[in-house]
Write a protein that holds these residues in place. Structure first.
Motif: not given
Length: 452
Positions: A239-243, A245-247, A249-255, A277-281
């Motif tokens: 989901d787009m509100d998944d935490p 996704l924020r990680e 953006r901030r710490h791409g390597e760890e995510a 990041i691009r969500p798709v319907d």
């Protein structure tokens, strides 16, 4: 004095007439679909106009590679060489799972940033095709001509409007074309650059690494070169509100290594940058069967990017529209309704209907032959056009050739209708469903049309 006054009284009308541009085909949207259509139609000598707000297509995260099946369709458009000159070739790709390489194979995949791809295609648009830098603000349709009002005040009158404007739905809603969302936020595509931290370079040219655990909701990541940069496309189901996704953006390597922990064994420590990041319907269009309008690519329906068939859909739609259907539009120029006759079997129905008023152009024997052939034909097949002098196959080589076409069509995967053409004021109507598979549709022709 009388002449001067007459000219003065007519000047506002002359200005209004001068602002109206008349064309056969107006293409709305200058992405891959619209730019390819403009280049193909211009090369074929059609009277066409491309409408897009950008003179050069801006940086955008969409398709960033073409595989062998998509390149094969691209060759049919005549644009493959131009795209290849702007792309990087993989040469070899590794396939890996659970931290281990399971296959190494040669690859001719073309890699590029999406705006590089689109601008390479735009460079192939002939000068005879005007590119108007404006937005299509208002669309009005009729049985004869379609009218576009642009954001710069200019008006376009066209026989056919090609809507290649992707996710922009305002124009479609204005004429009653609705969007039915099948799966909201179905998947999320993530693009980013990857750089090794310790190593001078990666040990592979390109790598496809599949998800390790379904609980991590990750399909796969594809690593491929674009010039000197290693590019990555990651596909996840979140989901787009998944935490997470924020990680990302901030710490791409760890995510990245959180969802693909064993990938580190092949890449080593990495640095992630330029994350998009691009969500798709997933959606399909409804109410699109209208005179003078055709939807191509994402304007009609979307597909899951993880399946990798989105470009197949776009390129097949454009190739069929420009190489076959618009040629039919040119052949029917100057002929109104009732002057041509075609027969169409509607998808999912075992009955025949005439799409134009009967004018006595087909004899009873002709209709019987067409009806008998349609009883054995695949869904959606167009058969016959007496104006073109084509008769339904009876016996002999023509019948055997038709049977081979039907068997080939029956073996192909069928899907949602992706191309609907109804040329206003010409008496020419055509329905051409196609499934977003990895194979391009074979060459179409009258009287037999392979429709998938």
């Amino acid at each position: 004095m009388v002449v001067v006054r007459l000219q003065a009284s007519l000047s506002p009308l002359q200005a209004k007439i001068g602002a109206m541009r008349h064309t056969d085909i107006a293409i709305v949207g200058g992405g891959l679909a619209g730019s390819s259509a403009a280049a193909m139609l211009g090369r074929a000598g059609h009277d066409a106009v491309l409408v897009d707000p950008h003179a050069l297509y801006p940086n955008d995260f969409r398709c960033e590679k073409l595989d062998a099946s998509q390149i094969a369709i691209l060759r049919k458009t005549g644009l493959a060489e131009a795209v290849a000159r702007a792309a990087t070739v993989d040469q070899e790709v590794w396939i890996a799972r659970s931290g281990r390489v399971v296959e190494k194979k040669p690859s001719a995949q073309l890699d590029f940033l999406y705006h590089t791809l689109v601008n390479a295609v735009r460079a192939e648009i002939p000068a005879r095709v005007p590119v108007i830098c404006a937005k299509a603000a208002v669309l009005s349709v009729s049985s004869e001509r379609q009218r576009l009002t642009l954001s710069n005040g200019e008006e376009l009158s066209a026989r056919l409007i090609v809507l290649a404007n992707g996710l922009n739905i305002s124009l479609r809603h204005s004429v009653g074309i609705e969007r039915e969302v099948i799966s909201p936020s179905h998947s999320i595509s993530i693009g980013f650059d990857l750089k090794p931290v310790v190593r001078a370079s990666f040990g592979f040219r390109a790598l496809t690494y599949y998800g390790e655990n379904t609980a991590l909701r990750t399909a796969y990541v594809s690593l491929f070169p674009i010039g000197p940069v290693m590019r990555a496309n990651l596909f996840v189901y979140r989901d787009m509100d998944d935490p997470w996704l924020r990680e990302m953006r901030r710490h791409g390597e760890e995510a990245l290594f959180t969802v693909l922990p064993r990938l580190r064994a092949l890449t080593g420590d990495v640095e992630v940058s330029d994350v998009k990041i691009r969500p798709v319907d997933l959606y399909v269009s409804k109410g699109y069967r209208q005179a003078g309008i055709v939807l191509v690519g994402d304007a009609f329906a979307t597909s899951c990017p993880a399946a990798g068939t989105g470009c197949n859909k776009v390129l097949t739609d454009v190739e069929r529209l420009c190489n076959f259907h618009c040629s039919a539009l040119a052949r029917h120029a100057g002929h109104g309704p009732g002057k041509d006759c075609g027969l169409l079997r509607r998808r999912g129905q075992g009955r025949l209907r005439e799409v134009l008023p009967r004018q006595g152009v087909l004899s009873a024997c002709d209709v019987d032959r067409e009806r008998a052939l349609l009883a054995r034909a695949p869904c959606g097949e167009i058969l016959g056009s007496s104006r073109q002098g084509h008769a339904a196959p009876g016996r002999g080589p023509a019948r055997r050739q038709a049977a081979r076409r039907r068997r080939r069509a029956g073996a192909q995967q069928r899907g949602v209708t992706s191309l609907q053409v109804c040329f206003a004021g010409t008496g020419y109507k055509l329905r051409c469903p196609h499934a977003p598979s990895a194979k391009a549709s074979p060459s179409l022709g009258v009287p037999d049309v392979d429709t998938r």
